[in-house]
Enzyme design. Sequence first.
Site, PDB file in Angstrom:
ATOM      1  N   ARG A 102      33.099  52.223  36.141  1.00 56.03           N
ATOM      2  CA  ARG A 102      33.197  50.856  35.592  1.00 56.03           C
ATOM      3  C   ARG A 102      33.109  50.969  34.081  1.00 56.03           C
ATOM      4  NH1 ARG A 102      30.180  45.339  37.323  1.00 56.03           N
ATOM      5  NH2 ARG A 102      31.843  45.534  38.840  1.00 56.03           N
ATOM      6  N   HIS A 129      40.297  44.718  38.549  1.00 57.17           N
ATOM      7  CA  HIS A 129      39.147  44.941  39.439  1.00 57.17           C
ATOM      8  C   HIS A 129      39.682  45.105  40.873  1.00 57.17           C
ATOM      9  CE1 HIS A 129      35.142  45.124  40.763  1.00 57.17           C
ATOM     10  NE2 HIS A 129      34.703  43.914  40.506  1.00 57.17           N
ATOM     11  N   GLN A 132      37.387  44.668  44.091  1.00 53.18           N
ATOM     12  CA  GLN A 132      37.035  43.283  44.389  1.00 53.18           C
ATOM     13  C   GLN A 132      38.162  42.608  45.168  1.00 53.18           C
ATOM     14  OE1 GLN A 132      34.056  41.416  43.547  1.00 53.18           O
ATOM     15  NE2 GLN A 132      35.037  40.101  45.043  1.00 53.18           N
ATOM     16  N   ASP A 220      36.320  32.641  38.342  1.00 54.97           N
ATOM     17  CA  ASP A 220      35.512  33.725  37.776  1.00 54.97           C
ATOM     18  C   ASP A 220      34.886  33.187  36.485  1.00 54.97           C
ATOM     19  OD1 ASP A 220      34.452  36.221  37.104  1.00 54.97           O
ATOM     20  OD2 ASP A 220      36.353  37.008  36.330  1.00 54.97           O
ATOM     21  N   CYS A 260      34.110  36.053  42.727  1.00 51.45           N
ATOM     22  CA  CYS A 260      33.728  37.468  42.750  1.00 51.45           C
ATOM     23  C   CYS A 260      32.246  37.665  42.479  1.00 51.45           C
ATOM     24  CB  CYS A 260      34.573  38.244  41.757  1.00 51.45           C
ATOM     25  SG  CYS A 260      34.505  37.586  40.083  1.00 51.45           S
ATOM     26  N   ARG A 288      32.735  43.736  50.068  1.00 48.22           N
ATOM     27  CA  ARG A 288      32.832  44.821  49.086  1.00 48.22           C
ATOM     28  C   ARG A 288      32.429  46.136  49.748  1.00 48.22           C
ATOM     29  NH1 ARG A 288      32.550  43.782  43.672  1.00 48.22           N
ATOM     30  NH2 ARG A 288      33.058  46.000  43.569  1.00 48.22           N
TER      31      ARG A 288
HETATM   32  N1  NVA Z   1      35.570  38.973  34.869  1.00 44.55           N
HETATM   33  C1  NVA Z   1      34.232  39.414  35.189  1.00 44.55           C
HETATM   34  C2  NVA Z   1      34.191  39.974  36.575  1.00 44.55           C
HETATM   35  C3  NVA Z   1      32.831  40.390  37.052  1.00 44.55           C
HETATM   36  C4  NVA Z   1      32.842  40.987  38.409  1.00 44.55           C
HETATM   37  C5  NVA Z   1      33.800  40.457  34.170  1.00 44.55           C
HETATM   38  O1  NVA Z   1      34.617  41.329  33.832  1.00 44.55           O
HETATM   39  O2  NVA Z   1      32.658  40.391  33.721  1.00 44.55           O
HETATM   40  N1   CP Z   2      31.819  41.238  41.615  1.00 42.10           N
HETATM   41  C1   CP Z   2      31.264  42.327  41.076  1.00 42.10           C
HETATM   42  O1   CP Z   2      31.929  43.306  40.774  1.00 42.10           O
HETATM   43  O2   CP Z   2      29.909  42.255  40.946  1.00 42.10           O
HETATM   44  P1   CP Z   2      29.003  43.231  40.084  1.00 42.10           P
HETATM   45  O3   CP Z   2      29.359  43.039  38.655  1.00 42.10           O
HETATM   46  O4   CP Z   2      27.599  42.805  40.409  1.00 42.10           O
HETATM   47  O5   CP Z   2      29.255  44.649  40.525  1.00 42.10           O
END
Ligand code: NVA
Ligand code: CP
Length: 302
Positions: A102, A129, A132, A220, A260, A288
Amino acid sequence: MKHLLKLLDLSSEEIMDILNLADQLKYETKNGIEHKVLAGKTLGMIFQKSSTRTRVSFETGMYQLGGQALFLSNRDLQIGRGEPVQDTARVLSRYLDGIMIRTFEQKEVEDLAEYGSIPIINGLTDFCHPCQVLADLMTIREHKGTLEGLKLCFIGDGNNMANSLIVGCLKVGMRVAIACPKGYEPDDVILDFAKAYGDKFMLTDSPIEAAQDADVLYTDVWASMGEESEAEERKKVFAGFQINDAVCNAANEGAMVQHCLPAHREEEITAKVFEAHADEIFDEAENRLHAQKAVMVRLMAD
Ligand code: NVA
Ligand code: CP
């Protein structure tokens, strides 16, 4: 499939195969049937951003598959002190059987795959993502019985989630409508991809227009990880880009709601709508685990 870097790389058949395997693994998990097909294997999990769901579901999933997962924080790895990703990839490939990462830039994930010699899984970048969206598609099919012909409406930022939803949904035969403020549209690469799908894809700045005939409403956060300094400005820009009663009423009767997570109540979704659809949203979070186990089996099993 050698890696999961972005859904653009996967065929429709590969996506459906992962969803089918995820359903099977979920059934087996619920019924106490073991599937330790990754016994003796280790997944490294590199996190340059926070996570609840991704970290815990990958770690638990790896355990359930008979392997182990290593949490590798950016704060502890030499990569956080500037060791090149090309070297990190080649070193970790000597110890591990797969890497979940990540991070911010999609290029870092692609570089890991290019320089390493083990499967790489994208656990979220600023661009996309994919994990997800595999869980989202699994959840939609569970609740609606099919994917083909359904319409998903995404309201909010044209960010990593919107990018991945457009690709994932169109590839499995769904229609997609995106409502986002001007200047916050999805990535050009994604819009180019969507062009080939003609009127199955629509982009607007009107949430109500996008929600017409929708079977799934999705949103989101207004400010993603790494955009914290823009949060106040974004509250103004995104005001109105919310899943609320009016949006639900514009959608098909019985439309489901997905998020998400993490969610900001009264920003991108009202508390009322969130709680009314909590079962669907937490099924999505649970999935997930099952969807990622399917990805790991396909990428890492002998
Ligand atoms: N768009 C959000 C998704 C989190 C799962 C982010 O990148 O923070
Ligand atoms: N939706 C998601 O990826 O959650 P986290 O940021 O908690 O991993």
